[in-house]
Design a protein around this motif. Structure first.
Motif, short mmCIF file in Angstrom:
data_model
loop_
_atom_site.label_atom_id
_atom_site.label_comp_id
_atom_site.label_asym_id
_atom_site.label_seq_id
_atom_site.Cartn_x
_atom_site.Cartn_y
_atom_site.Cartn_z
N PHE A 1 -11.89 12.72 21.70
CA PHE A 1 -11.86 13.62 22.85
C PHE A 1 -13.09 14.51 22.81
O PHE A 1 -13.48 15.04 21.76
CB PHE A 1 -10.60 14.47 22.83
N SER A 2 -13.75 14.69 23.97
CA SER A 2 -14.99 15.47 24.03
C SER A 2 -14.74 16.77 24.80
O SER A 2 -14.77 16.77 26.04
CB SER A 2 -16.09 14.66 24.72
N PRO A 3 -14.50 17.87 24.10
CA PRO A 3 -14.17 19.13 24.80
C PRO A 3 -15.31 19.68 25.65
O PRO A 3 -15.08 20.50 26.52
CB PRO A 3 -13.83 20.08 23.65
N LYS A 4 -16.52 19.22 25.41
CA LYS A 4 -17.67 19.75 26.15
C LYS A 4 -17.91 19.01 27.47
O LYS A 4 -18.83 19.36 28.21
CB LYS A 4 -18.92 19.68 25.28
N GLY A 5 -17.13 18.00 27.76
CA GLY A 5 -17.30 17.27 29.01
C GLY A 5 -17.05 18.14 30.22
O GLY A 5 -16.11 18.94 30.24
N ASP A 6 -17.86 17.96 31.23
CA ASP A 6 -17.74 18.80 32.43
C ASP A 6 -16.60 18.35 33.34
O ASP A 6 -16.11 19.14 34.16
CB ASP A 6 -19.06 18.77 33.22
N THR A 7 -16.21 17.09 33.25
CA THR A 7 -15.15 16.56 34.11
C THR A 7 -14.04 15.98 33.25
O THR A 7 -14.22 15.73 32.06
CB THR A 7 -15.69 15.47 35.04
N LEU A 8 -12.91 15.74 33.87
CA LEU A 8 -11.79 15.14 33.16
C LEU A 8 -12.19 13.78 32.59
O LEU A 8 -11.91 13.48 31.42
CB LEU A 8 -10.60 14.99 34.12
N SER A 9 -12.84 12.97 33.39
CA SER A 9 -13.25 11.64 32.93
C SER A 9 -14.22 11.72 31.77
O SER A 9 -14.13 10.94 30.82
CB SER A 9 -13.89 10.85 34.09
N ALA A 10 -15.15 12.67 31.83
CA ALA A 10 -16.14 12.81 30.75
C ALA A 10 -15.47 13.24 29.44
O ALA A 10 -15.85 12.77 28.36
CB ALA A 10 -17.20 13.82 31.15
#
Length: 423
Positions: A86-95
Motif C-alpha cells: 500500500f502506498s500512502p503517498k498516492g494522490d488518488t485511490l488507485s495510486a
C-alpha cells in the motif's frame, strides 16, 4: 432505497444505480461505473457489464479499508507474512492501491470484517470470469445476462448495502491511541485486559499491528508495543508466531526491508524474540547464522587469557537464546559448548551452568552426534589429554549413557569413553 437495485424486466433487465441511504454510500466513481454497467446490460453487453460491476466493487472495498483504517489492513498483511505494498503517498485511490493485488485486498478486507465470506467468494468468481469469460479474453463460455444479474444481487446485499463495523467496539479502536499516546501503568492494564478479551481474528490483527510498531521504532508506539506485544504473543498460535520469525529472516536477507528511520528493526525484533522464547520460530537459515555468531563469541572467550569471566558473560547470553540450534550449525556451535564445558588444565568456569540445557534437551540422534565429537572433532579433543578436562568429558559421556535406551548406542558411548580415557 438500496445502493444497488436489480430490476429484471421485459425485454431488458437493468442494474439501477440509485441514491444510497446506508452509512457507507457509493461515491461518484462507483455510481458512474454502475450506471455504465446498467447501460451495457440493457444493450446486452453482459461481459462488459460484469467488468464495470467488478471495478465498482474493488473501489468500494478499497474505500472501506481506508475509512476503517489502513493501519489495520497493513497489520493483517504483516500477520500473513506479506510486505505491505500500500502506498500512502498516492494522490488518488488507485495510486495508493496500485501495488496491492486482488487476493491480498480481499483477504485483508475479509479478515477485518469489512466484507463477508459470501461477497469475497463472489468476487473471486467474478475475477475468474472476467479473465476467462469476458470481453477481455476470447472465450466460448461468455458470461450471460442471468449470471451478471445474480452477481449484482449478491453484491448488493453483501457488499454495497452493508455499513462499516464500528472500530470503537473492536480491535480497531486500539490502534490510533497505541500509535500516538503514551500510557501509564493503569491505562496499560486496561489495554491488556481488552486484548485478552479478543477473539482469534482480532488477536491476529492486533499482533500484526504491534509487530509493525516494534519494527518502525517510533515513540510512543514502540514503548506501547514493548508492553502489549507479549500479551498478544501469549495468545497467538504457533503459525502466527512464525510470522515474527519470518519477518526477522527477511530483515536478515534484505537490509532494504527495514524501513525504520534508525534501521534498527532487525535488532528490536531479535530482542523481542529472545524475551518471549521465540527464537525457535526463526527459519533455520537465519537461526544458524545467530548460533554461529554465538559460537564464535564463546570461542573467543575460551581462547583469551584469563577468559573465565568472558565465558560466563557469553554463556549467559547464549542461555537467553535457548537450545534451538539448527542442524546446519550444530557441530560448529556444540564444539564450543563442549570445549567450555570440559574446561582446561586448571579448572572450568561457571559457564557450564548456563549451558546445561544445551545438553539435557538433546534427543537421542543429537546426543550421538555429541558423542562422536569426542572422537572426530579436534576442537573438543584439544584439552582431553589433561586430567580435569578428561574427567569432565567422561562425566558428560556417562550422563549421555544414562539417557539412552538402545544397547547399540550404549556400547558406542562405552567405546568412545575408552578412547577418551586412553588419551
Amino acid at each position: 432505497m438500496s445502493n444497488l437495485q436489480i430490476v429484471q424486466s421485459m425485454p431488458a433487465p437493468q442494474i439501477l444505480s440509485l441514491e444510497s441511504v446506508s452509512s457507507f454510500p457509493l461515491d461518484d466513481s462507483e455510481r458512474k461505473m454502475l450506471s455504465t454497467a446498467n447501460r451495457l446490460l440493457t444493450q446486452e453487453f453482459y461481459p462488459q457489464a460484469l467488468v464495470e460491476i467488478w471495478n465498482a466493487s474493488i473501489r468500494n472495498i478499497r474505500r472501506r479499508i481506508e475509512n476503517y483504517g489502513v493501519d489495520l489492513f497493513i497489520a493483517v498483511e504483516v500477520e500473513e507474512g506479506n510486505k505491505s505494498k500500500f502506498s500512502p503517498k498516492g494522490d488518488t485511490l488507485s495510486a495508493r492501491w496500485e501495488g496491492v493485488d486482488f487476493s491480498n485486498l480481499l483477504a485483508g478486507a475479509k479478515n477485518l470484517g469489512l466484507i463477508s465470506t459470501k461477497s469475497a467468494k463472489t468476487l473471486e468468481t467474478i475475477n475468474w470470469m472476467r479473465n476467462h469469460a469476458s470481453s477481455a479474453h476470447e472465450s466460448d463460455e461468455e458470461v450471460g445476462q442471468m449470471e451478471v444479474l445474480s452477481f449484482a444481487m449478491i453484491l448488493e446485499q453483501n457488499l454495497f448495502s452493508i455499513p462499516l463495523p464500528d472500530p470503537g467496539h473492536s480491535v480497531g479502536g486500539l490502534f490510533g491511541p497505541i500509535k500516538s499516546k503514551a500510557f501509564d501503568a493503569e491505562e496499560l492494564s486496561v489495554l491488556t485486559d481488552q486484548i485478552k478479551s479478543f477473539n482469534q481474528r482480532d488477536v491476529r490483527t492486533c499482533f500484526g499491528f504491534l509487530l509493525d510498531l516494534l519494527s518502525q521504532g517510533s515513540e510512543p508506539g514502540l514503548a506501547n508495543s514493548h508492553s502489549l506485544l507479549p500479551i498478544c504473543w501469549a495468545m497467538a498460535p504457533d503459525d502466527l508466531k512464525k510470522v515474527a520469525g519470518f519477518k526477522y529472516h527477511n530483515y536478515d536477507l534484505d537490509k532494504d526491508a527495514d524501513s525504520s528511520s534508525d534501521k534498527g528493526a532487525k535488532t528490536r525484533l531479535l530482542e523481542f524474540l529472545v524475551s518471549v522464547d521465540g527464537i525457535k520460530f526463526i527459519p533455520d537459515g537465519a537461526k544458524a547464522k545467530i548460533y554461529r555468531r554465538l559460537a564464535k563469541q564463546l570461542a573467543e572467550a575460551k581462547n583469551s587469557d584469563y577468559g573465565f569471566a568472558k565465558e560466563e558473560a557469553v554463556s549467559q547470553t547464549i542461555k537467553q537464546f535457548g537450545p534451538n540450534v539448527p542442524r546446519a550449525a550444530f557441530e560448529e556451535f556444540y564444539q564450543e559448548v563442549l570445549s567450555v564445558w570440559i574446561g582446561n588444565y586448571w579448572r572450568r568456569s561457571a559457564a557450564h551452568l548456563d549451558l546445561q540445557d544445551f545438553i539435557s534437551s538433546l534427543n537421542t540422534e543429537s546426543l550421538m552426534i555429541v558423542v562422536e565429537m569426542f572422537v572426530n572433532n579436534s576442537r573438543v579433543r584439544e584439552e582431553l589429554f589433561q586430567v580435569k578436562p578428561k574427567a569432565q568429558a567422561l562425566k558428560i559421556l556417562g550422563e549421555i549413557d544414562a539417557k539412552l535406551t538402545f544397547a547399540a548406542h550404549k556400547l558406542r558411548v562405552a567405546a568412545v569413553a575408552q578412547l577418551v580415557q586412553a588419551l
